[in-house]
Structure formats: structure tokens, C-alpha cells
Design an enzyme around this catalytic site. Structure first.
Site, PDB file in Angstrom:
ATOM      1  N   SER A   1       0.860  -1.231  -0.197  1.00 15.00           N
ATOM      2  CA  SER A   1       0.102   0.098   0.025  1.00 15.00           C
ATOM      3  C   SER A   1       0.776   1.544   0.096  1.00 15.00           C
ATOM      4  O   SER A   1       0.361   2.446  -0.336  1.00 15.00           O
ATOM      5  CB  SER A   1      -0.916   0.040   1.066  1.00 15.00           C
TER       6      SER A   1
ATOM      7  N   LYS B   1       1.323   4.400   7.185  1.00 11.85           N
ATOM      8  CA  LYS B   1       0.493   5.190   6.110  1.00 11.85           C
ATOM      9  C   LYS B   1       0.941   6.616   6.126  1.00 11.85           C
ATOM     10  O   LYS B   1       1.438   7.086   7.285  1.00 11.85           O
ATOM     11  CB  LYS B   1      -0.982   5.296   6.301  1.00 11.85           C
TER      12      LYS B   1
END
Length: 147
Positions: free
Chosen positions: A66, A103
Site C-alpha cells: 500500500s 500510512k
């Protein structure tokens, strides 16, 4: 790193056995070659270079894809400093609803998002009802070159 039970394991750097290796402090040109005699060799310990606050620094292994757009690939080792203040656009290790994730922090219109760096994934909006904590800030990514 994640084990078979989907739990993240953090590793504490060991400073007891630091190794100093030759280091070309002037850098290696990625453009046109430069004569080797121009470089003066010194010594460097990667522990000393990568870690500014040893009491608050941990390593973790990235799992998944991701964050590939930020240069974090599956299997990379992340250097995480828990003493750094989180802020917009920093890459962080976050704990949300019982799971760790890496993230980018995005703050827009008074909302907090955990932004992936891969278009195949959607941002995660952090809401009041989420169990949430920013655990640390990623300062370096250590990767293996694939041949």
C-alpha cells in the site's frame, strides 16, 4: 513484522555490536564517473547514522504494497522514531482498531486521513469512534536491491 497471527513485531536496535565500515562521505555520482582517487575513505556505523534517539527508535518489517509510491515495498525494514511529532504529510506507524499500519498522515478540512501511496487502496478516515494512536514516525527505509 507480521506473524501468522497477523501481529506486528517491533525490533529494538542493538548498539552493543555496532560495526564501522568504510564510507565514502563525498558520495558516489549517479551521473558521470569520477576518479576513485577523489574519494577519501572514512568509517561509519549505520546505527549511528540511522538512529538519532536510540531509546525511542525501533525497526519493523513492512508487509504489503500500500505504500509503494512512497518507496516502501513489501519486506523493507522501517526505522521508526517514536520521539518525533506527527504532522501532515509524514509517514507514520499507526494503530487503528487493533491493527498496525504504515500510512502517510493527511489532514484536510479538519479531518484526519491515513493515506496509502498506491491507487489500489483507499484512504482511511480516522473518526472519533476509532481506537487510534500514531505510534511513531518513519525516518528511513532499508531495502534489499533485487537482482
Amino acid at each position: 513484522m507480521l506473524d501468522k497471527d497477523n501481529k506486528l513485531h517491533f525490533f529494538i536496535p542493538s548498539f552493543d555490536n555496532g560495526t564501522e565500515l568504510p564510507y565514502i562521505s563525498e558520495g558516489i555520482k549517479a551521473g558521470f564517473p569520477s576518479p576513485a582517487s577523489d574519494f577519501e575513505e572514512t568509517k561509519i556505523s549505520l546505527d549511528s547514522f540511522l538512529i538519532k534517539n536510540k531509546e525511542a527508535t525501533f525497526y519493523a518489517k513492512a508487509i504489503g504494497n500500500s505504500m509503494t509510491g512512497a518507496g516502501i515495498d513489501n519486506g523493507d525494514i522501517l526505522v521508526i522514531d517514536r520521539s518525533l511529532e506527527p504532522s501532515d504529510n509524514k509517514i507514520a506507524i499507526c494503530y487503528i482498531d487493533g491493527e498496525f499500519t504504515v500510512k502517510r498522515i493527511k489532514i484536510t478540512n479538519q479531518k484526519l486521513f491515513l493515506q496509502p501511496e498506491n491507487d489500489s487502496y483507499k484512504p482511511i478516515e480516522v473518526l472519533e469512534e476509532n481506537e487510534f494512536m500514531i505510534w511513531g514516525i518513519v525516518t528511513y527505509v532499508i531495502k534489499k536491491m533485487i537482482y
